[in-house]
Write an enzyme that holds these catalytic residues in place. Structure first.
Site, mmCIF file in Angstrom:
data_model
loop_
_atom_site.group_PDB
_atom_site.id
_atom_site.type_symbol
_atom_site.label_atom_id
_atom_site.label_comp_id
_atom_site.label_asym_id
_atom_site.label_seq_id
_atom_site.Cartn_x
_atom_site.Cartn_y
_atom_site.Cartn_z
ATOM 1 N N GLY A 71 0.789 -1.236 0.026
ATOM 2 C CA GLY A 71 0.069 0.111 -0.035
ATOM 3 C C GLY A 71 0.917 1.300 -0.156
ATOM 4 O O GLY A 71 0.566 2.290 -0.774
ATOM 5 N N ASN A 150 -7.400 4.169 9.746
ATOM 6 C CA ASN A 150 -7.019 2.847 10.306
ATOM 7 C C ASN A 150 -6.859 2.791 11.680
ATOM 8 O O ASN A 150 -6.961 1.595 12.292
ATOM 9 C CB ASN A 150 -5.642 2.702 9.715
ATOM 10 C CG ASN A 150 -4.645 3.826 9.754
ATOM 11 O OD1 ASN A 150 -5.070 5.029 9.156
ATOM 12 N ND2 ASN A 150 -3.715 3.771 10.753
ATOM 13 N N ALA A 199 -3.083 -6.348 0.238
ATOM 14 C CA ALA A 199 -3.295 -7.561 0.532
ATOM 15 C C ALA A 199 -3.290 -8.233 1.901
ATOM 16 O O ALA A 199 -4.393 -8.867 2.240
ATOM 17 C CB ALA A 199 -2.399 -8.560 -0.147
ATOM 18 N N CYS A 319 2.386 0.849 11.751
ATOM 19 C CA CYS A 319 3.466 1.759 11.157
ATOM 20 C C CYS A 319 4.177 2.787 11.746
ATOM 21 O O CYS A 319 5.236 3.363 11.552
ATOM 22 C CB CYS A 319 2.893 2.492 9.776
ATOM 23 S SG CYS A 319 2.266 1.198 8.658
#
Length: 382
Positions: A71, A150, A199, A319
């Site tokens: 992504g 997110n 994915a 992240c």
């Protein structure tokens, strides 16, 4: 002893058995998709079948799906393409993922921030006003607005935003990485000029993503070399990852996650009764995402206590792990003071109601111990 409970699926989701099997078959088959012999043709066919599956998931023409390393690369490709096409000023929402925010900062052009309201929903009034006075010297407007956040799970009014952007002849980029497989996505219907997916957020392997582009977007070449991905992304395709992505995309659907909204809300009600603040509570949210803050109870302590109890959650975006800083998402929502006490709980395709209840029970046990440690010692009366 109870088996561990994994509720950090917004960071990465367990790989579906169908995806694992597809990856193994691809590894055993081998072959370079650019080769013209039988092995190469087999690999090419597998890649194109996966492309069709990913395209169907987001209602896009297969010919517009470009596979990437994930992504982050897909988001960077959209931003770099807009800049290469002449955009001199980017507008990105305050709650975008770091892969958007950092790529925008590194683009070499001016960046403006689209604010959000207290519930974490983009301020479209601000957007309409800003685009209404756009200076053509800055080229075509580029707006990045994610489909679902997110950290909080808050769903954004992307289709309404697209009407504003299109009226200004702009380019709307939609990061749908967290939403894919959790919401029904019609990339063209919502007006996205570019849209990205990954994915490993929907049960596929890590290290593979995709970008789809509409007729109003002109992609530049981010990597130079061979003519793979129709000349849009050089480098031999990650065949095992791509076919695993395709297998996961075939199985992913919003219906399998919909029941988690009720489980999530039941847990949220218990937490709210205990004094916790539910982030984005009044907004439309992903069905399996809960973000809340427990005032006075540090996120790190909560994560560690739950981990010792066999329950895995996170303090925010994976992240950003290892970074001691307040969530930019919660700060943008006006909840910066509570960001250090916030947790994110997120289910996936294999999460059960028992998992949500196990989390709640473990959290309340940990919270009780924490409160007992903080309570002042009793003073005896003579």
């Amino acid at each position: 002893m109870n088996s561990p409970v994994y509720l950090d699926c917004n960071a990465t989701t367990p790989v579906r058995p169908e995806a694992t099997a597809a990856v193994v078959r691809a590894l055993e088959a081998g072959g370079n998709p650019s080769s013209v012999h039988a092995s190469g043709r087999g690999a090419r066919a597998a890649v194109e079948q996966a492309r069709a599956a990913v395209a169907e998931l987001i209602a896009a023409p297969a010919s517009t799906v470009v596979f990437t390393s994930g992504g982050t690369e897909a988001n960077a490709l959209a931003i770099e393409s807009a800049v290469a096409a002449g955009t001199r000023r980017l507008i990105v929402s305050a709650i975008e993922h770091d892969s958007i925010l950092e790529a925008a900062k590194a683009s070499g052009v001016a960046v403006e921030v689209l604010p959000v309201a207290a519930e974490g929903v983009a301020d479209l009034g601000w957007l309409a006003e800003r685009l209404g006075r756009w200076d053509t010297v800055d080229g075509r407007p580029f707006v990045a607005l994610m489909l679902a956040n997110n950290e909080t799970g808050v769903v954004q009014p992307v289709q309404a935003a697209s009407e504003i952007v299109r009226a200004a002849d702009g380019w709307l980029h939609v990061d749908a990485i967290q939403a894919a497989g959790k919401l029904v996505i019609d990339s063209r219907g919502i007006g996205a000029d570019t849209l990205t997916v990954s994915a490993h957020k929907l049960g596929g392997p890590q290290g593979v993503g995709a970008l789809t582009f509409g007729p109003r977007a002109v992609l530049s070449r981010r990597l130079h070399g061979g003519g793979q991905e129709r000349g849009r992304r050089a480098g031999t395709e990650n065949v095992p990852g791509i076919v695993g992505f395709g297998a996961a995309a075939k199985r992913a659907n919003a219906k399998e996650l919909a029941p988690q909204a009720a489980w999530r809300d039941a847990v949220a009600a218990r937490l709210k009764a205990a004094g916790c603040v539910i982030m984005g509570e009044g907004a439309d949210r992903l069905p399996q995402t809960l973000c809340f803050a427990a005032p006075g109870y540090a996120s790190e302590l909560q994560v560690m206590a739950l981990d010792l109890a066999g329950v895995m959650v996170s303090a925010g975006s994976a992240c950003s792990s290892g970074k001691v800083k307040a969530s930019h998402v919660l700060t943008a929502m006006g909840q910066g003071d509570l960001a250090g006490c916030a947790l994110r709980v997120s289910g996936g395709w294999n999460t059960t109601e028992a998992d949500w209840n196990r989390f709640a029970d473990a959290w309340f046990e940990a919270h009780a111990r924490h409160a007992a440690r903080r309570a002042p010692a009793a003073v005896g009366v003579a």
